[in-house]
Design a protein around this motif. Structure first.
Motif, PDB file in Angstrom:
ATOM      1  N   SER A 234      68.245   6.789   4.958  1.00  0.00           N
ATOM      2  CA  SER A 234      66.963   6.578   5.637  1.00  0.00           C
ATOM      3  C   SER A 234      66.319   7.941   5.848  1.00  0.00           C
ATOM      4  O   SER A 234      66.973   8.981   5.710  1.00  0.00           O
ATOM      5  N   SER A 235      65.045   7.939   6.159  1.00  0.00           N
ATOM      6  CA  SER A 235      64.345   9.206   6.386  1.00  0.00           C
ATOM      7  C   SER A 235      63.311   9.032   7.483  1.00  0.00           C
ATOM      8  O   SER A 235      62.833   7.917   7.728  1.00  0.00           O
ATOM      9  N   TYR A 236      63.002  10.116   8.154  1.00  0.00           N
ATOM     10  CA  TYR A 236      61.925  10.090   9.151  1.00  0.00           C
ATOM     11  C   TYR A 236      61.304  11.483   9.250  1.00  0.00           C
ATOM     12  O   TYR A 236      61.994  12.494   9.091  1.00  0.00           O
TER      13      TYR A 236
ATOM     14  N   SER B 292      61.027  16.271   6.546  1.00  0.00           N
ATOM     15  CA  SER B 292      61.622  15.011   6.983  1.00  0.00           C
ATOM     16  C   SER B 292      63.133  15.161   6.974  1.00  0.00           C
ATOM     17  O   SER B 292      63.695  15.978   6.232  1.00  0.00           O
ATOM     18  N   ALA B 293      63.787  14.369   7.809  1.00  0.00           N
ATOM     19  CA  ALA B 293      65.250  14.329   7.826  1.00  0.00           C
ATOM     20  C   ALA B 293      65.717  13.144   7.005  1.00  0.00           C
ATOM     21  O   ALA B 293      65.253  12.019   7.203  1.00  0.00           O
TER      22      ALA B 293
ATOM     23  N   THR C  96      57.176  16.657   0.649  1.00  0.00           N
ATOM     24  CA  THR C  96      56.813  16.392  -0.752  1.00  0.00           C
ATOM     25  C   THR C  96      58.014  15.989  -1.608  1.00  0.00           C
ATOM     26  O   THR C  96      57.844  15.485  -2.715  1.00  0.00           O
ATOM     27  N   GLU C  97      59.240  16.211  -1.103  1.00  0.00           N
ATOM     28  CA  GLU C  97      60.438  15.896  -1.870  1.00  0.00           C
ATOM     29  C   GLU C  97      61.112  14.607  -1.421  1.00  0.00           C
ATOM     30  O   GLU C  97      62.063  14.145  -2.063  1.00  0.00           O
ATOM     31  N   VAL C  98      60.647  14.024  -0.319  1.00  0.00           N
ATOM     32  CA  VAL C  98      61.353  12.883   0.261  1.00  0.00           C
ATOM     33  C   VAL C  98      61.436  11.714  -0.710  1.00  0.00           C
ATOM     34  O   VAL C  98      62.504  11.127  -0.924  1.00  0.00           O
TER      35      VAL C  98
END
Length: 407
Positions: free
Chosen positions: A268-270, A188-189, A233-235
Motif C-alpha cells: 500500500s502507499s500513502y 510517498s511511503a 513520480t515513482e509510486v
C-alpha cells in the motif's frame, strides 16, 4: 437512549480508542463516534501496517490496560542500526545502554486494534455509537451539539467537550475553519511486510538513501515491516512491479544485511506531509492525534506522538473533573495545549530536519551528516539523550507515561 455526555470523541482509530480507555475511572461519561464498523478488517486505522511503539508508549498502554493484550503480538526492538546508503556514516542504539529490555516494539495495526477495541463498548461510562456518521455539529457556550446518522436513523447528542480524533483530513477541523500549516514532501511511503532470508531478531534498520529513508522494522516469523519512501513520480511504477521485481528493487536499495528477501505481502502507499493545526483547542473543542499534527514516518513517531496527546488530555480532564471545573472551558483546554506544544513542535522539527538533511545531495552536506552519525555513535551521552527522545521519555511526562493511574 442517552443523549447528554461529558465528552464526545469523534474517531475510533488508535488515538480515539486510546483516549476512551485512558478516561475509564475518571468519572466522566464518554460517547465514541466511529464511522466504520469496529471490524479491524475494514477499519482503515487497523490494517496490517506496522506501528512503531516507543518504550514510553508501552508504559501508557500498560497504564490503560492494553499492553497485556498486545504484548504477545508486539516484537521488541532491542537495537537500531542507522546508516547512509553508499556512505561511511552509521550509528547504533542499544537497549542495554538504558537497562531496558527494549527501545520499543512493533505491532500491526490489526493487533493494536484488537487490543484497543475488544469490549470497549462495555466499559463503564462509555457509549459506543458505531457505525455512525457525523453530519453536523455546533459549539456554543454550554455544549457541543452533534447530529449523527446511524443505521436506525438520525440521532442528536450533546457534550461539554468535543474531542476530534478524526485524522489528518479532520472533518471537525475543516468545518470550524481551523487552518493548518501543511506542506507535502513530494514523497510517498510504500508499505509492505517482507520475509527475510537472514533475520536479525530485535534489530530495526533506518537506511537513508538518495531517494529518501527506508526502514525495516522487525516482526514475528522472520518478517520485516518495510516503510520505503519514494518520490511521488515513482509510486505508480513501484506499485505496479510484480513480486520478484519489487523484491529486487528493495534488495538493491537496502542491501544484504538481512540476506535475500523471499516474499512480500500486500503493498500500500500513502503521500507524506507535515501538518500542524494552528489551533488545537477552542471552547468545547480539543484536537488530538493526526487531527492536530501529522509528521513524516522517519523514526516512527506518529502514533507515539498521538498517544502522548491522549495521556496529557486524560490527565487534564480527570483533574478538572475532580476539582469541579468545566472540562470544556478554554482555560482547562489551554492547559492541555500548552503542555503538548513543545513535544509536538519538537518532533515536527526533528522529523522534517532529518528528511531534509538526508535527502540533500550536496557533497559537503553528505560529508557533514556522515561525520555526525559517527560522532553520535562515539558519544554515549548524546546517544542516550537522543534515544530517550525517540523512546518518549524526555520532558514533562504525564502520570500515565510514568505508570501512574488517573483514578
Amino acid at each position: 437512549m442517552k443523549s447528554e455526555f461529558d465528552l464526545v470523541i469523534v474517531g475510533g482509530g488508535m488515538v480515539g480508542a486510546s483516549l476512551v480507555r485512558a478516561l475509564v475511572g475518571c468519572g466522566l461519561s464518554v460517547a465514541l463516534v466511529e464511522a466504520w464498523p469496529l471490524d479491524s478488517e475494514v477499519q482503515p486505522s487497523y490494517d496490517d501496517r506496522a506501528i512503531a511503539l516507543a518504550q514510553g508508549t508501552r508504559v501508557i498502554l500498560e497504564s490503560i490496560g492494553v499492553w497485556e493484550r498486545l504484548a504477545g503480538d508486539a516484537e521488541p526492538i532491542r537495537r537500531i542500526h542507522v546508516s547512509d546508503r553508499g556512505q561511511f556514516g552509521f550509528a547504533r542504539l542499544d537497549c542495554r545502554d538504558h537497562d531496558l529490555e527494549a527501545l520499543g516494539y512493533v505491532a500491526t495495526g490489526h493487533a493494536l486494534g484488537q487490543a484497543l477495541l475488544r469490549g470497549v463498548g462495555d466499559l463503564p461510562g462509555v457509549t459506543l455509537l458505531c457505525p455512525a456518521r457525523l453530519d453536523s455539529f455546533e459549539l456554543d457556550d454550554q455544549a457541543a451539539r452533534l447530529t449523527l446518522s446511524l443505521d436506525e436513523g438520525e440521532r442528536r447528542i450533546s457534550a461539554r467537550l468535543l474531542v476530534a480524533a478524526d485524522g489528518a483530513r479532520s472533518m471537525v477541523r475543516a468545518a470550524l475553519g481551523i487552518e493548518a500549516r501543511e506542506w507535502g514532501y513530494g514523497q510517498s511511503a510504500i508499505i509492505s511486510n517482507l520475509t527475510s532470508g537472514a533475520p536479525a531478531p530485535g534489530v530495526a534498520y533506518e537506511r537513508f538513501t538518495d531517494a529518501g529513508p527506508m526502514a525495516m522494522l522487525p516482526l514475528s516469523g522472520a518478517r520485516y515491516a518495510l516503510v520505503w519512501t519514494v518520490a511521488d513520480t515513482e509510486v505508480e511504477e513501484v506499485m505496479a512491479l510484480d513480486e520478484p521485481q519489487f523484491l529486487a528493487r528493495v534488495q538493491e536499495r537496502f542491501g544484504n544485511r538481512l540476506g535475500r528477501f523471499q516474499r512480500a505481502g500486500r503493498r500500500s502507499s500513502y503521500p507524506l506531509k507535515l501538518l500542524l493545526a494552528r489551533e488545537q483547542v477552542r471552547p468545547r473543542l480539543a484536537l488530538i492525534g493526526n487531527a492536530a499534527h501529522a509528521v513524516h514516518p522517519i523514526t516512527g513517531q506518529g502514533f507515539n506522538l498521538g498517544i502522548r496527546d491522549v495521556a496529557v488530555l486524560a490527565e487534564v480532564l480527570g483533574d478538572a473533573r475532580a476539582a469541579g471545573a468545566d472540562i470544556g472551558a478554554l482555560e482547562t483546554l489551554r492547559a492541555y495545549a500548552d503542555w503538548r506544544q513543545r513535544d509536538q513542535q519538537g518532533v515536527a522539527l526533528m522529523t522534517d530536519g532529518l528528511v531534509r538533511l538526508f535527502t540533500n545531495p550536496l557533497p559537503p552536506v553528505r560529508l557533514a551528516r556522515n561525520l555526525g552519525l559517527l560522532a553520535l555513535d562515539l558519544a554515549p551521552p548524546l546517544k542516550q539523550l537522543l534515544s530517550r527522545q525517540f523512546m518518549g521519555l524526555n520532558g514533562r511526562l504525564p502520570r500515565l507515561a510514568r505508570g501512574v493511574g488517573l483514578e
